[in-house]
Design a protein around this motif. Sequence first.
Motif, PDB file in Angstrom:
ATOM      1  N   GLU A  75      42.357  54.921  34.400  1.00  0.00           N
ATOM      2  CA  GLU A  75      43.013  53.944  33.511  1.00  0.00           C
ATOM      3  C   GLU A  75      42.518  54.200  32.087  1.00  0.00           C
ATOM      4  O   GLU A  75      41.342  54.565  31.888  1.00  0.00           O
ATOM      5  CB  GLU A  75      42.615  52.534  33.957  1.00  0.00           C
ATOM      6  CG  GLU A  75      42.944  51.415  32.998  1.00  0.00           C
ATOM      7  CD  GLU A  75      42.204  50.102  33.320  1.00  0.00           C
ATOM      8  OE1 GLU A  75      41.064  50.158  33.835  1.00  0.00           O
ATOM      9  OE2 GLU A  75      42.792  49.037  33.080  1.00  0.00           O
ATOM     10  N   PHE A 125      36.739  52.315  26.668  1.00  0.00           N
ATOM     11  CA  PHE A 125      37.371  51.081  27.154  1.00  0.00           C
ATOM     12  C   PHE A 125      37.241  50.020  26.068  1.00  0.00           C
ATOM     13  O   PHE A 125      36.322  49.208  26.060  1.00  0.00           O
ATOM     14  CB  PHE A 125      36.727  50.630  28.465  1.00  0.00           C
ATOM     15  CG  PHE A 125      37.416  49.457  29.087  1.00  0.00           C
ATOM     16  CD1 PHE A 125      36.859  48.177  29.025  1.00  0.00           C
ATOM     17  CD2 PHE A 125      38.665  49.604  29.701  1.00  0.00           C
ATOM     18  CE1 PHE A 125      37.515  47.079  29.577  1.00  0.00           C
ATOM     19  CE2 PHE A 125      39.319  48.516  30.260  1.00  0.00           C
ATOM     20  CZ  PHE A 125      38.742  47.246  30.195  1.00  0.00           C
ATOM     21  N   LYS A 182      50.652  47.598  33.486  1.00  0.00           N
ATOM     22  CA  LYS A 182      49.728  46.784  34.271  1.00  0.00           C
ATOM     23  C   LYS A 182      50.167  45.314  34.328  1.00  0.00           C
ATOM     24  O   LYS A 182      50.422  44.684  33.295  1.00  0.00           O
ATOM     25  CB  LYS A 182      48.327  46.868  33.673  1.00  0.00           C
ATOM     26  CG  LYS A 182      47.226  46.233  34.510  1.00  0.00           C
ATOM     27  CD  LYS A 182      45.871  46.540  33.902  1.00  0.00           C
ATOM     28  CE  LYS A 182      44.723  45.973  34.704  1.00  0.00           C
ATOM     29  NZ  LYS A 182      43.399  46.331  34.085  1.00  0.00           N
ATOM     30  N   PRO A 201      43.022  41.170  33.818  1.00  0.00           N
ATOM     31  CA  PRO A 201      41.838  40.367  34.123  1.00  0.00           C
ATOM     32  C   PRO A 201      41.075  39.956  32.872  1.00  0.00           C
ATOM     33  O   PRO A 201      41.485  40.272  31.751  1.00  0.00           O
ATOM     34  CB  PRO A 201      41.006  41.341  34.959  1.00  0.00           C
ATOM     35  CG  PRO A 201      41.287  42.656  34.296  1.00  0.00           C
ATOM     36  CD  PRO A 201      42.735  42.599  33.862  1.00  0.00           C
ATOM     37  N   HIS A 233      35.693  41.337  27.992  1.00  0.00           N
ATOM     38  CA  HIS A 233      36.751  41.979  28.780  1.00  0.00           C
ATOM     39  C   HIS A 233      38.069  41.361  28.351  1.00  0.00           C
ATOM     40  O   HIS A 233      38.580  40.435  28.978  1.00  0.00           O
ATOM     41  CB  HIS A 233      36.526  41.806  30.291  1.00  0.00           C
ATOM     42  CG  HIS A 233      37.257  42.857  31.071  1.00  0.00           C
ATOM     43  ND1 HIS A 233      36.626  43.929  31.687  1.00  0.00           N
ATOM     44  CD2 HIS A 233      38.587  43.026  31.293  1.00  0.00           C
ATOM     45  CE1 HIS A 233      37.527  44.695  32.261  1.00  0.00           C
ATOM     46  NE2 HIS A 233      38.728  44.161  32.049  1.00  0.00           N
ATOM     47  N   GLU A 283      41.353  42.184  27.990  1.00  0.00           N
ATOM     48  CA  GLU A 283      42.687  42.730  28.256  1.00  0.00           C
ATOM     49  C   GLU A 283      43.773  41.685  27.988  1.00  0.00           C
ATOM     50  O   GLU A 283      44.874  42.030  27.560  1.00  0.00           O
ATOM     51  CB  GLU A 283      42.783  43.243  29.690  1.00  0.00           C
ATOM     52  CG  GLU A 283      41.883  44.460  29.931  1.00  0.00           C
ATOM     53  CD  GLU A 283      42.164  45.138  31.249  1.00  0.00           C
ATOM     54  OE1 GLU A 283      41.234  45.229  32.064  1.00  0.00           O
ATOM     55  OE2 GLU A 283      43.309  45.553  31.484  1.00  0.00           O
ATOM     56  N   CYS A 302      43.819  49.451  37.937  1.00  0.00           N
ATOM     57  CA  CYS A 302      42.566  48.706  38.008  1.00  0.00           C
ATOM     58  C   CYS A 302      42.618  47.360  38.729  1.00  0.00           C
ATOM     59  O   CYS A 302      42.654  47.325  39.942  1.00  0.00           O
ATOM     60  CB  CYS A 302      41.976  48.548  36.613  1.00  0.00           C
ATOM     61  SG  CYS A 302      40.218  48.281  36.694  1.00  0.00           S
ATOM     62  N   ASN A 303      42.684  46.259  37.980  1.00  0.00           N
ATOM     63  CA  ASN A 303      42.627  44.940  38.635  1.00  0.00           C
ATOM     64  C   ASN A 303      43.767  44.734  39.625  1.00  0.00           C
ATOM     65  O   ASN A 303      43.613  43.982  40.596  1.00  0.00           O
ATOM     66  CB  ASN A 303      42.651  43.838  37.572  1.00  0.00           C
ATOM     67  CG  ASN A 303      42.222  42.491  38.124  1.00  0.00           C
ATOM     68  OD1 ASN A 303      43.038  41.598  38.301  1.00  0.00           O
ATOM     69  ND2 ASN A 303      40.934  42.348  38.427  1.00  0.00           N
ATOM     70  N   ARG A 332      44.481  46.529  41.902  1.00  0.00           N
ATOM     71  CA  ARG A 332      44.052  46.990  43.239  1.00  0.00           C
ATOM     72  C   ARG A 332      43.414  45.861  44.035  1.00  0.00           C
ATOM     73  O   ARG A 332      43.218  46.002  45.259  1.00  0.00           O
ATOM     74  CB  ARG A 332      43.108  48.186  43.113  1.00  0.00           C
ATOM     75  CG  ARG A 332      41.678  47.870  42.710  1.00  0.00           C
ATOM     76  CD  ARG A 332      40.900  49.133  42.432  1.00  0.00           C
ATOM     77  NE  ARG A 332      39.473  48.962  42.154  1.00  0.00           N
ATOM     78  CZ  ARG A 332      38.983  48.534  41.012  1.00  0.00           C
ATOM     79  NH1 ARG A 332      39.820  48.149  40.029  1.00  0.00           N
ATOM     80  NH2 ARG A 332      37.678  48.428  40.819  1.00  0.00           N
ATOM     81  N   ARG A 333      43.060  44.782  43.378  1.00  0.00           N
ATOM     82  CA  ARG A 333      42.404  43.657  44.059  1.00  0.00           C
ATOM     83  C   ARG A 333      43.403  42.659  44.638  1.00  0.00           C
ATOM     84  O   ARG A 333      43.019  41.730  45.349  1.00  0.00           O
ATOM     85  CB  ARG A 333      41.462  42.941  43.093  1.00  0.00           C
ATOM     86  CG  ARG A 333      40.356  43.840  42.535  1.00  0.00           C
ATOM     87  CD  ARG A 333      39.458  43.093  41.566  1.00  0.00           C
ATOM     88  NE  ARG A 333      38.582  43.995  40.846  1.00  0.00           N
ATOM     89  CZ  ARG A 333      37.392  44.401  41.290  1.00  0.00           C
ATOM     90  NH1 ARG A 333      36.934  43.959  42.441  1.00  0.00           N
ATOM     91  NH2 ARG A 333      36.644  45.224  40.589  1.00  0.00           N
ATOM     92  N   ASN A 377      38.613  50.978  35.210  1.00  0.00           N
ATOM     93  CA  ASN A 377      37.405  50.844  34.393  1.00  0.00           C
ATOM     94  C   ASN A 377      36.768  49.541  34.848  1.00  0.00           C
ATOM     95  O   ASN A 377      37.294  48.453  34.519  1.00  0.00           O
ATOM     96  CB  ASN A 377      37.723  50.716  32.894  1.00  0.00           C
ATOM     97  CG  ASN A 377      38.217  51.996  32.256  1.00  0.00           C
ATOM     98  OD1 ASN A 377      37.497  52.605  31.475  1.00  0.00           O
ATOM     99  ND2 ASN A 377      39.431  52.409  32.543  1.00  0.00           N
ATOM    100  N   THR A 378      35.702  49.608  35.627  1.00  0.00           N
ATOM    101  CA  THR A 378      35.122  48.398  36.210  1.00  0.00           C
ATOM    102  C   THR A 378      33.647  48.271  35.860  1.00  0.00           C
ATOM    103  O   THR A 378      32.818  49.033  36.376  1.00  0.00           O
ATOM    104  CB  THR A 378      35.297  48.424  37.739  1.00  0.00           C
ATOM    105  OG1 THR A 378      36.684  48.485  38.045  1.00  0.00           O
ATOM    106  CG2 THR A 378      34.685  47.184  38.387  1.00  0.00           C
ATOM    107  N   ILE A 394      29.113  41.810  35.226  1.00  0.00           N
ATOM    108  CA  ILE A 394      30.038  40.930  34.514  1.00  0.00           C
ATOM    109  C   ILE A 394      29.222  39.801  33.903  1.00  0.00           C
ATOM    110  O   ILE A 394      28.806  38.874  34.619  1.00  0.00           O
ATOM    111  CB  ILE A 394      31.107  40.357  35.461  1.00  0.00           C
ATOM    112  CG1 ILE A 394      31.763  41.489  36.256  1.00  0.00           C
ATOM    113  CG2 ILE A 394      32.128  39.535  34.680  1.00  0.00           C
ATOM    114  CD1 ILE A 394      32.456  42.529  35.395  1.00  0.00           C
ATOM    115  N   TRP A 422      29.591  37.119  32.288  1.00  0.00           N
ATOM    116  CA  TRP A 422      29.957  35.711  32.457  1.00  0.00           C
ATOM    117  C   TRP A 422      30.204  35.347  33.924  1.00  0.00           C
ATOM    118  O   TRP A 422      30.506  34.209  34.241  1.00  0.00           O
ATOM    119  CB  TRP A 422      31.206  35.386  31.612  1.00  0.00           C
ATOM    120  CG  TRP A 422      32.364  36.246  31.928  1.00  0.00           C
ATOM    121  CD1 TRP A 422      33.352  36.019  32.844  1.00  0.00           C
ATOM    122  CD2 TRP A 422      32.636  37.540  31.376  1.00  0.00           C
ATOM    123  NE1 TRP A 422      34.225  37.083  32.899  1.00  0.00           N
ATOM    124  CE2 TRP A 422      33.813  38.025  32.003  1.00  0.00           C
ATOM    125  CE3 TRP A 422      32.002  38.326  30.413  1.00  0.00           C
ATOM    126  CZ2 TRP A 422      34.359  39.262  31.694  1.00  0.00           C
ATOM    127  CZ3 TRP A 422      32.549  39.556  30.104  1.00  0.00           C
ATOM    128  CH2 TRP A 422      33.705  40.019  30.720  1.00  0.00           C
TER     129      TRP A 422
END
Length: 305
Positions: A47, A53, A127, A131, A144, A146, A172-173, A175-176, A197-198, A202, A204
Motif C-alpha cells: 500500500e 506512510f 480503499k 482506519p 493515523h 487516513e 490494508c484495513n 483485510r480486517r 502499512n500497519t 498504536i 491511542w
Amino acid sequence: MARFINIAGAQLGGIARDESRRHVVERMIALLNDAHKRGAEVVVFPELALTSFFPRWWMTDQAEIDAFFETEMPNPATQPLFDAAKRLGIGFYLGYAELAQEAGGTKHYNTAILVDKTGAIVGKYRKVHLPGHADHRPHMPYQHLEKHYFDVGDIGFGSWDFAGGKFGMAICNDRRWPETYRVMALQGAEVVVLGYNTPTHIPWEPVYDHLSAFHNHLVMQASAYQNSMYVVGVAKAGKEEGSNLLAGSCIVAPSGEIIAMASTAGDEVFVAKCDLDICLYNRKAMFNFAEHRQVHHYKKITDRM
Ligand code: ING
C-alpha cells in the motif's frame, strides 16, 4: 488442466520522508528482477508504496499534502517500473496515493492498480475502509490520519480477469473486514491481493499491540479459507520515521495455510506456485455458495448499526 500462477510478494522496508520516488522505484525494480529470477508472473507491492506512510503526520498545507499524491499513472517517476515489468513479462499490483480531478471536484484516494504484463492498467481500486482518526492528536508520537487525507473509495470491490485467473484487490484495513472478501468472492475472485502499512504500536489503542502479527495473519487466513481464495498480503515494513511497521507479508492458500512468507522486515521477495483450481474445488464442496448460503437470513449485514 491445472491453472498455476507463480505469485510473488515484494515487501518494502521503510521509506524515509525525503526519499525520492526515483530511489523507491529503483528499489522496486530490484525486487522485480529478483522475482523474475524466481519465476514470478505476478508481483504484489505494498500500500502507498511510493512514499513514506505520510498519514502518520498532521499537515494542513494542501501543497505539502498533495506532494505525496500522484496526479497520473504511470508518470515520469513510475514509468521505469512499468517499463521494467513489461520487459520482464510480469504483471503487478501497486498501491499509491491518487489525486483525481473528477466531476465532483478534486478527490484524494488511497488507491491500488493491477498492471498486466504488457504494462496496461487493467483494474483500479480505491480503499473503502479508512482506519484511524481525522482529528489532530499532537500529543501522540505519530498519528493515523487516513480519514483526514483520503476520500472513501467510490469504486467498491471488484474482480478482474488477470494473469490467467480472477483477481480482486483490497488495501490494508480492508483485510480486517469479512465483507471485503465475500463481495469479491461473489464476483468470482480467486486471488485477492493487498498491500498494508500497519504500525505494531498504536499509541491511542495499545491493547492489541502484542497481537498485531497474529491478527494480521488471522484475518487473511480465515478469509482465504472462508472464501476459497488465495490472499496475498504485502507490507511496507520495518522502522520508518519513528514508527515500526509490521512485516509478516505472506501468501495464503484457499486452505487457510500460509504457503510463503517474508522472513525479514526489509525489501524482500517471496514466491508461491498457486494452483487456482483449488479455489474451484472448495467452491464446489464445503463453500458451495449457491448450495449452502441462506441469503434470506443475511439481510441485516448491510444495515448501519
Ligand atoms: N493500517 C492499519 C491496518 O488496518 C490501523 C490501520 C490503524 C490499524 C490504526 C490499527 C490502528 O492494518 C492501514 N493503513 O490501514
